[in-house]
Design a protein around this motif. Structure first.
Motif, mmCIF file in Angstrom:
data_model
loop_
_atom_site.group_PDB
_atom_site.id
_atom_site.type_symbol
_atom_site.label_atom_id
_atom_site.label_comp_id
_atom_site.label_asym_id
_atom_site.label_seq_id
_atom_site.Cartn_x
_atom_site.Cartn_y
_atom_site.Cartn_z
ATOM 1 N N ILE A 50 0.769 -1.191 0.038
ATOM 2 C CA ILE A 50 0.169 -0.138 0.056
ATOM 3 C C ILE A 50 0.979 0.997 -0.015
ATOM 4 O O ILE A 50 1.609 1.477 0.948
ATOM 5 N N ALA A 51 0.806 1.938 -0.934
ATOM 6 C CA ALA A 51 1.520 3.065 -1.107
ATOM 7 C C ALA A 51 0.936 4.384 -0.391
ATOM 8 O O ALA A 51 -0.113 4.449 -0.284
ATOM 9 N N ASN A 52 1.708 5.208 0.274
ATOM 10 C CA ASN A 52 1.136 6.452 1.064
ATOM 11 C C ASN A 52 0.495 6.217 2.235
ATOM 12 O O ASN A 52 -0.295 6.957 2.695
ATOM 13 N N ALA A 53 0.585 5.148 2.789
ATOM 14 C CA ALA A 53 -0.179 4.568 4.130
ATOM 15 C C ALA A 53 0.924 5.465 5.144
ATOM 16 O O ALA A 53 1.928 5.455 5.066
ATOM 17 N N GLN A 54 -0.012 5.791 6.098
ATOM 18 C CA GLN A 54 0.932 6.338 7.407
ATOM 19 C C GLN A 54 1.137 5.402 8.538
ATOM 20 O O GLN A 54 0.144 4.768 8.967
ATOM 21 N N VAL A 55 2.394 5.580 9.227
ATOM 22 C CA VAL A 55 2.921 4.811 10.171
ATOM 23 C C VAL A 55 3.387 5.606 11.147
ATOM 24 O O VAL A 55 3.923 6.701 11.083
ATOM 25 N N PHE A 56 2.851 5.420 12.387
ATOM 26 C CA PHE A 56 2.955 6.504 13.504
ATOM 27 C C PHE A 56 3.624 5.576 14.820
ATOM 28 O O PHE A 56 3.397 4.197 14.972
ATOM 29 N N VAL A 57 4.596 6.213 15.451
ATOM 30 C CA VAL A 57 4.871 5.958 16.849
ATOM 31 C C VAL A 57 3.993 6.623 17.763
ATOM 32 O O VAL A 57 4.301 7.798 18.047
ATOM 33 N N ALA A 64 5.916 8.360 9.175
ATOM 34 C CA ALA A 64 6.275 8.323 7.907
ATOM 35 C C ALA A 64 4.991 7.856 7.104
ATOM 36 O O ALA A 64 4.229 7.186 7.502
ATOM 37 N N LEU A 65 5.535 8.031 5.749
ATOM 38 C CA LEU A 65 4.559 7.555 4.712
ATOM 39 C C LEU A 65 5.395 6.359 3.841
ATOM 40 O O LEU A 65 6.566 6.344 3.590
ATOM 41 N N THR A 66 4.671 5.349 3.442
ATOM 42 C CA THR A 66 5.157 4.490 2.698
ATOM 43 C C THR A 66 5.304 4.733 1.161
ATOM 44 O O THR A 66 4.570 5.664 0.684
ATOM 45 N N ASN A 67 6.265 4.317 0.621
ATOM 46 C CA ASN A 67 6.700 4.396 -0.935
ATOM 47 C C ASN A 67 5.810 3.418 -1.671
ATOM 48 O O ASN A 67 4.902 2.819 -1.234
ATOM 49 N N GLU A 68 6.272 3.500 -3.081
ATOM 50 C CA GLU A 68 5.391 2.910 -3.856
ATOM 51 C C GLU A 68 5.420 1.137 -3.670
ATOM 52 O O GLU A 68 4.641 0.336 -4.300
ATOM 53 N N ASP A 69 6.204 0.765 -3.119
ATOM 54 C CA ASP A 69 6.641 -0.561 -2.575
ATOM 55 C C ASP A 69 5.950 -1.041 -1.362
ATOM 56 O O ASP A 69 6.193 -2.004 -0.646
ATOM 57 N N GLY A 70 5.406 0.099 -0.493
ATOM 58 C CA GLY A 70 4.763 0.086 0.628
ATOM 59 C C GLY A 70 5.787 -0.102 1.839
ATOM 60 O O GLY A 70 5.467 -0.512 2.859
ATOM 61 N N PHE A 71 6.955 0.256 1.406
ATOM 62 C CA PHE A 71 8.195 0.348 2.283
ATOM 63 C C PHE A 71 8.164 1.739 3.206
ATOM 64 O O PHE A 71 7.982 2.758 2.624
ATOM 65 N N TYR A 72 8.357 1.727 4.572
ATOM 66 C CA TYR A 72 8.690 2.802 5.317
ATOM 67 C C TYR A 72 9.708 2.627 6.182
ATOM 68 O O TYR A 72 10.445 1.645 6.619
#
Length: 715
Positions: A50-57, A64-72
């Motif tokens: 999933i691209a542009n998903a939000q990840v929070f601590v 952070a936001l994920t890239n087109e590979d779902g990586f953050y």
């Protein structure tokens, strides 16, 4: 993970070229073991990224936001345990608790979102931390704060002593893999606490405020200098989004005096939010011992002390009458019948004048903002003092006091951030003040502190030699003291004041002379005071056991640029500098044989460049470091007066001595002044790690490690 080998070697070649250029044109320092990195992927229910998903601590501003590979990825997360959450429009959010971030390590945390939209996030269990972290490129032991809470230890360095390859020597010195004592660099919240004087540290951190303790026993990365054997990194806890606290008290006072040492320990900690992302954490321990004698059977050994007046003796001398008060001598330790001991109960194992007190505390404020920036302020203190003395002479009371205070400011500022790259800078500023002194105490203090309540004394001890002030004497007169006994040393305002310490030592002036002339030091108490004629440890002589002062303060500044160039390369550039002031003054016995003293204004600085190439199944770290050190010390070639010779006119010698402006040469060669003798070194570092399984890994490393010598050993 599948990696194109040609692209791997092409990236490696670019890394080597980049580091080779940066090594000669940049400076740097990493975050010194206080922060870690978390990365992973966010996928949909079918396993697609999933691209542009939000990840929070959660509880911080780190995101952070994920890239087109779902990586953050999220860099510079303070070591500790957190909850994380991933979310994207149209999916139910996923939350992961108990995510343990380790300093200088990378944690992988992957999320899979479900298609159903719900108000509350689905909670998933974080994977257990790997036994061998994937990117751990050196032999390293990591102990988390939760694990420390389960250990029977009282301070952070006791945790270090339990790790493989580490042993402790005399005086608590640390030896790593067979090294000599104190050849490890010690950091607390990113600030170095290793003393220039002896290489040891006076600062102990209480275990109830620890987030993490790590010991690197293998090759160090380029961020660490001034260490030959290894690196010890201590990180204190920061507050979280909820309040938490503990309190404990333990004592052996409820046991009989035949068992009890008068041991009392208080321990407490409190942390939580203040407002927004601003949190606090405070904690510490207070320990008191009324007696520190742990020998078997000591409860049967009698000791004696004074209790009131026994007899008043009047003696006629010419036309004058002299009155002498003879104290009553009673048994204090051991076993006795109170009826036969003037009504005083014996105290068994307890000893008079044998207490010790220790206070350790720290506080921390932390504020996170933006998507990866933070400011943290830490303050730590360690106070330890004790008293000892023979019980047949209350003018023979001897005490010691040591203090260490550390203040650390850490600022991480994120400059820009993308889905695959990030640029931030990290500044760490610290101030530390260490002081140790011991010697004979004033008579009234010896009497009043014979048996303090719970063994706890926090007020300053009153030494015969006042180490905290000068008398109004002119400094040009080499330490002339006034009638109140004003002496040396810590409120010094000029180089002349500091050099006067050495003048006093070499020429028997100032505080040295006033100390040696005190009656408490050299006078023998009337034999009548020793009512039982006791010898062997119960002397009725004065307390001439010497005086010591060790004083040091350090200002340390560190700064580095942290550039996540792409998903694989993380480049760190920075530098550090230390400016210190140190003084040592110690004498034993009347003749001052083997005395020691010097003053110094040492400085040192280091520069480094480093790149970490993280290919997933292989991590390669390349770096180089440059260090320079200058002692700038003055000390006497001749160690002071060995005996009294009336034919030697010390005053005349002092007044006739002249030196050049830089003090390199003197008319009489009694001083050596080291200035401009700079020492420097280049230190390349290469480290590689390759995980074989989740429980085993392969490491290969090479490092040229250097360390500044201890001034005590040099002088």
């Amino acid at each position: 993970m599948t990696v194109n080998r040609r692209s791997v070697f092409a990236r490696a070649a670019r890394v080597l070229l980049t580091v080779g250029v940066l090594s000669f044109g940049a400076s740097g320092l990493w975050a010194q073991g206080t922060t870690g990195k978390v990365q992973g992927t966010v996928m949909d229910p079918t396993g697609q990224p999933i691209a542009n998903a939000q990840v929070f601590v959660l509880g911080t501003s780190f995101a952070a936001l994920t890239n087109e590979d779902g990586f953050y990825f999220i860099n510079n997360v303070p070591a500790g345990s957190y909850s994380m959450q991933a979310q994207f429009i149209g999916y139910q959010a996923a939350r992961m608790d108990q995510v343990r971030i380790l300093a200088d390590q990378t944690l992988t945390a992957d999320f899979r979102l479900t298609g159903a939209v719900a108000l509350e996030a689905i909670t998933i269990t974080a994977a257990q931390a790997p036994i061998v972290p994937r990117d751990q490129v050196a032999s390293k032991a990591i102990v988390t704060g939760e694990d420390v809470d389960q250990l029977p230890v009282s301070d952070a360095l006791s945790v270090v002593a339990l790790q493989p390859g580490v042993i402790t020597g005399r005086g608590g010195s640390i030896r790593i893999r067979g090294s000599r004592a104190n050849e490890a660099a010690i950091f607390v919240d990113g600030a170095p606490v290793r003393r220039m004087d002896t290489g040891s540290t006076l600062l102990s951190v209480p275990t109830n405020t620890l987030a993490e303790v790590s010991v690197t026993t293998g090759a160090m990365d380029a961020a660490f200098g001034d260490a030959q054997a290894g690196v010890i990194s201590i990180v204190t806890r920061a507050g979280g989004p909820t309040f938490a606290g503990t309190f404990a008290y333990e004592t052996d006072e409820m046991m009989s005096n035949n068992v009890s040492q008068g041991y009392n320990r208080f321990e407490g900690a409190l942390s939580g939010p203040i407002f927004g992302n601003l949190t606090f954490s405070i904690g510490g321990t207070l320990t008191g011992n009324r007696s520190n004698d742990t020998r078997k059977g000591v409860e049967e050994i009698p000791t004696y002390t004074f209790a009131g007046i026994d007899t008043v003796v009047s003696e006629l001398s010419g036309s004058d009458t002299t009155t002498t008060l003879i104290p009553r001598v009673v048994q204090y330790g051991g076993q006795c019948n109170a009826a036969d001991n003037f009504g005083f109960e014996c105290q068994g194992r307890l000893r008079p004048y044998g207490w010790n007190t220790n206070l350790r505390a720290n506080a921390k404020l932390q504020f996170t903002y933006g998507s990866g920036s933070r400011v943290a302020l830490s303050g730590l203190t360690d106070i330890a003092q004790s008293m000892s003395g023979t019980s047949m002479n209350f003018e023979n009371s001897f005490g010691s006091r040591q203090t260490s205070n550390l203040f650390v400011l850490n600022w991480v500022q994120q400059v820009f951030r993308g889905t695959d790259s990030e640029l931030a800078f990290d500044v760490n500023l610290s101030y530390q003040n260490d002081k140790f002194n011991n010697g004979a105490l004033q008579r009234d203090q010896g009497l009043s502190l014979r048996d303090p309540t719970m063994g706890i004394v926090l007020s300053n001890l009153d030494f015969i030699t006042d180490f905290d002030r000068w008398g109004p004497g002119d400094p040009s007169q080499h330490g002339t003291v006034d009638s109140t006994g004003g002496h040396l040393i810590t409120q010094l305002k000029s180089d002349a004041d500091w050099d006067m310490i050495i003048d006093n030592m070499r020429y028997d002036r100032g505080s040295l002379r006033s100390y040696l002339l005190r009656s408490e030091v050299n006078t023998r108490v009337d034999p009548r005071m020793n009512a039982f004629g006791v010898t062997g440890g119960f002397s009725n002589y004065g307390s001439n056991r010497g005086q010591q002062l060790r004083y040091e303060r350090r200002y340390v500044g560190r700064a580095n640029i942290d550039w996540q160039a792409d998903r694989y390369n993380r480049v760190k550039l920075g530098g550090e500098g230390t400016i210190g002031r140190a003084a040592r003054w110690e004498m034993g016995w009347v003749n001052k044989s083997f005395g020691n003293g010097y003053t110094a204004e040492p400085y040192k600085f280091g520069l480094f460049a480093q790149d970490r190439l993280d290919l997933g199944d292989v991590v390669i770290e390349l770096g180089i470091r440059y260090d320079q050190f200058n002692t700038q010390t003055i000390f006497p070639l001749v160690p002071g007066r060995i005996f009294t010779n009336p034919a030697f006119d010390q005053d005349a010698t002092v007044e006739s001595m002249t030196c050049t402006a830089a003090r390199e040469q003197c008319d009489i060669t009694q001083f050596v002044w080291f200035e401009g003798q700079k020492h420097s070194s280049w230190a390349p570092r290469v480290r590689v790690s390759f995980p074989i399984t989740d429980r085993t890994g392969f490491r290969l490393s090479y490092a040229h490690q250097t360390q500044t010598p201890d001034m005590f050993n040099m002088y």
